[in-house]
Every structure is written in structure tokens, then in C-alpha cells.
Design an enzyme around this catalytic site. Structure first.
Site, PDB file in Angstrom:
ATOM      1  N   LYS A 121      59.133-105.548   9.479  1.00  9.86           N
ATOM      2  CA  LYS A 121      59.623-104.243   9.958  1.00  9.86           C
ATOM      3  C   LYS A 121      60.398-104.353  11.271  1.00  9.86           C
ATOM      4  O   LYS A 121      59.982-103.801  12.303  1.00  9.86           O
ATOM      5  CB  LYS A 121      58.463-103.254  10.138  1.00  9.86           C
ATOM      6  CG  LYS A 121      57.641-103.000   8.884  1.00  9.86           C
ATOM      7  CD  LYS A 121      56.604-101.915   9.110  1.00  9.86           C
ATOM      8  CE  LYS A 121      55.757-101.613   7.898  1.00  9.86           C
ATOM      9  NZ  LYS A 121      54.787-102.666   7.535  1.00  9.86           N
ATOM     10  N   ARG A 143      43.898-104.231  -0.880  1.00 10.54           N
ATOM     11  CA  ARG A 143      42.446-104.326  -1.038  1.00 10.54           C
ATOM     12  C   ARG A 143      41.929-104.172  -2.458  1.00 10.54           C
ATOM     13  O   ARG A 143      40.890-104.739  -2.785  1.00 10.54           O
ATOM     14  CB  ARG A 143      41.762-103.337  -0.082  1.00 10.54           C
ATOM     15  CG  ARG A 143      41.819-103.841   1.343  1.00 10.54           C
ATOM     16  CD  ARG A 143      41.614-102.761   2.352  1.00 10.54           C
ATOM     17  NE  ARG A 143      42.774-101.881   2.442  1.00 10.54           N
ATOM     18  CZ  ARG A 143      42.904-100.923   3.354  1.00 10.54           C
ATOM     19  NH1 ARG A 143      41.947-100.714   4.227  1.00 10.54           N
ATOM     20  NH2 ARG A 143      43.997-100.180   3.385  1.00 10.54           N
ATOM     21  N   THR A 202      53.492 -94.284   6.526  1.00 13.56           N
ATOM     22  CA  THR A 202      52.552 -93.362   5.867  1.00 13.56           C
ATOM     23  C   THR A 202      51.424 -92.947   6.820  1.00 13.56           C
ATOM     24  O   THR A 202      50.704 -91.996   6.559  1.00 13.56           O
ATOM     25  CB  THR A 202      51.952 -93.979   4.580  1.00 13.56           C
ATOM     26  OG1 THR A 202      51.623 -95.332   4.851  1.00 13.56           O
ATOM     27  CG2 THR A 202      52.929 -93.913   3.435  1.00 13.56           C
TER      28      THR A 202
HETATM   29  O1  C5P Z   1      44.921-102.607   1.055  1.00 11.60           O
HETATM   30  P1  C5P Z   1      46.075-101.713   0.713  1.00 11.60           P
HETATM   31  O2  C5P Z   1      46.431-101.720  -0.765  1.00 11.60           O
HETATM   32  O3  C5P Z   1      45.930-100.327   1.288  1.00 11.60           O
HETATM   33  O4  C5P Z   1      47.288-102.426   1.472  1.00 11.60           O
HETATM   34  C1  C5P Z   1      48.571-101.919   1.467  1.00 11.60           C
HETATM   35  C2  C5P Z   1      49.510-102.851   2.151  1.00 11.60           C
HETATM   36  O5  C5P Z   1      50.740-102.164   2.286  1.00 11.60           O
HETATM   37  C3  C5P Z   1      49.103-103.252   3.577  1.00 11.60           C
HETATM   38  O6  C5P Z   1      49.620-104.567   3.803  1.00 11.60           O
HETATM   39  C4  C5P Z   1      49.810-102.244   4.446  1.00 11.60           C
HETATM   40  O7  C5P Z   1      50.125-102.742   5.713  1.00 11.60           O
HETATM   41  C5  C5P Z   1      51.097-102.013   3.656  1.00 11.60           C
HETATM   42  N1  C5P Z   1      51.772-100.748   3.910  1.00 11.60           N
HETATM   43  C6  C5P Z   1      51.186 -99.504   3.729  1.00 11.60           C
HETATM   44  N2  C5P Z   1      51.899 -98.355   3.967  1.00 11.60           N
HETATM   45  C7  C5P Z   1      53.157 -98.431   4.373  1.00 11.60           C
HETATM   46  C8  C5P Z   1      53.763 -99.674   4.571  1.00 11.60           C
HETATM   47  C9  C5P Z   1      53.022-100.828   4.322  1.00 11.60           C
HETATM   48  O8  C5P Z   1      50.035 -99.424   3.327  1.00 11.60           O
HETATM   49  N3  C5P Z   1      53.847 -97.328   4.559  1.00 11.60           N
END
Ligand code: C5P
Length: 237
Positions: A61, A214, A122
Site C-alpha cells: 500500500k 484466517r 475497510t
Molecule cells: O483474516 P482475514 O481473512 O480477515 O484477512 C484479510 C486480509 O486482507 C488481511 O491480510 C488484511 O490485512 C487484508 N485486508 C483487509 N481489508 C482491506 C485490505 C486488506 O482485510 N481493506
């Protein structure tokens, strides 16, 4: 790069990362490397993942003055990753500079990484937008505007929530990438995400790639969860 299912490798070390990926047997998932892992392990983690045959989204980013982003992207392009990203809030000159840096840094005969933009994080709420960033427009209208700026700057797509994907497709077209995190299976823990969606919903809302952390990394059987999500998302096994 059809419609990738991307696993977020939110681990601290190369050791933990490779140990996790060893469970995937013959599968070679598309992976996302973020700040946590890259800042600790550096380009060596990218090399290790490439050697294992993974496609890579390097999620750093970038957000700085155009010249600095251009030079930063030049360095990142030399790593041979597949997707990189910037904050759209850096403006159109910065986004154009990012693309120029990527072209300049791509070794001869290799494909330039795709570059996508973060619209609004988000984690940013409507209140934060108004009271901290002093942005009077609604979340929807800023997301639409930022996505359009990314398109006009020559970027390949955006990172956004599933619930913004359909709107962005309407504004920026089907070919514009909508990479959507916040994916959960029914019954999974929501953790710190607020606007989650299932893989099936992501498909319906015109996401072009999903990022799953996760639900796979913390699963008692990561390979099984990966294959289940892959099926729901509609990728061929
Ligand atoms: O564990 P989870 O499925 O929530 O992880 C989502 C991944 O996407 C993490 O690496 C998080 O940093 C990334 N991410 C996010 N929302 C965003 C941008 C990136 O959850 N807007």
C-alpha cells in the site's frame, strides 16, 4: 490470472510461512504477502515463494510523493511479483508514477506486475471519514470517485469490500479488477472484520479475486478449507 483465490500469509517469519504452505501438497495457491512478513524477511521471502511456484500479491500500500512511489515501484517490479498496490488517496499523479516505475523496473521479457489501488480502508467508518479525514462525501461516493481515479490513472483495479464491487464494476467496467478481502464461510468467526461476505456472495457481487486469511490460516485443516473455498468461488481444482 483468472479469478484467483488469494491466501493472506499473515505470518511473522519465513519459517512459519513455509511450514504453513507445506500442508498444501501439490496445490500452489496464489498468496498475499503484507507488511508484517515483508518488513521482517525482506525480498528473500518473495524469492522463496517464487521458487515454490506461488503467484504473489505484495500488499505494501504505497502512499508518498509521485517520485518516491515511482522509484519504490521500480524496486518492487524487479522482485517479479504479480500484483502490487497503492493508496488512491495519493492522487492521480502518484498512481501514474507508480505504473511508470513498474514498467521501468520490470526485467526484460517479464510481465509488469498489476497495480491496484486501495479506495477507502475497510477499517474507516463513515464517522472517521467525516470527523477525522474531514471528507463530507459519503463512503459510497468517495469509493466510486477513487476507483474512477485509479482507472483514469491506468491502474488495473482496486482493493475493495465485496459490497462495493458491483458499484465499481458499473463505474469502471468488468475487466477492472475488484480484489476483495473480508471473506468468511458461514459459521466462521468474524474477528475484527465488519463487512464480511461468503465466496458465493463475492462471485455474485462481481469480485474478480478474493483474499482469505484466517478462514484458511487458522483452520484446523487449512488445505480442506482452501479447497472448500476454491469450490465455492468456482475455480477449477
Ligand atoms: O483474516 P482475514 O481473512 O480477515 O484477512 C484479510 C486480509 O486482507 C488481511 O491480510 C488484511 O490485512 C487484508 N485486508 C483487509 N481489508 C482491506 C485490505 C486488506 O482485510 N481493506
Amino acid at each position: 490470472m483468472q479469478k484467483p483465490l488469494i491466501i493472506a500469509l499473515d505470518f511473522q517469519t519465513k519459517f512459519d510461512t513455509i511450514h504453513f504452505l507445506e500442508q498444501f501438497e501439490n496445490e500452489r495457491p496464489f498468496v498475499k504477502v503484507g507488511m508484517e512478513l515483508f518488513y521482517r524477511e525482506g525480498p528473500a521471502i518473495i524469492e522463496a515463494l517464487k521458487t515454490r511456484g506461488h503467484e504473489i500479491f505484495l500488499d505494501l500500500k504505497l502512499h508518498d510523493i509521485p517520485n518516491t512511489v515511482q522509484q519504490g515501484m521500480r524496486s518492487l517490479a524487479s522482485l517479479g511479483v504479480d500484483i502490487v498496490n497503492v493508496h488512491a488517496a495519493g492522487g492521480m499523479k502518484m498512481m501514474q508514477a507508480a505504473k511508470e516505475g513498474l514498467y521501468a523496473g520490470t526485467p526484460l521479457g517479464m510481465k509488469s506486475p498489476k497495480c491496484i489501488a486501495v479506495t477507502q480502508l475497510t477499517s474507516t467508518s463513515d464517522e472517521t471519514l467525516r470527523n477525522e479525514l474531514l471528507i463530507e462525501e459519503t463512503m459510497e461516493s468517495t469509493v466510486r470517485h477513487y476507483a474512477n481515479m485509479a482507472l483514469q490513472s491506468g491502474l488495473d483495479g482496486v482493493v475493495c469490500s465485496v459490497w462495493e464491487a458491483a458499484l465499481i464494476t458499473k463505474v469502471c467496467g468488468e475487466a477492472f479488477m475488484k480484489v476483495t478481502p473480508g471473506i468468511r464461510l458461514n459459521g466462521d468467526s468474524i474477528d475484527d472484520q465488519t463487512r464480511i461476505a461468503t465466496p458465493q456472495e463475492a462471485l455474485k457481487q462481481t469480485s474478480t479475486a478474493i483474499v482469505v486469511g484466517r478462514s484458511i490460516t487458522k483452520s484446523s485443516n487449512p488445505l480442506e478449507s482452501y479447497l472448500q473455498i476454491k469450490d465455492l468461488w468456482g475455480n477449477e481444482r
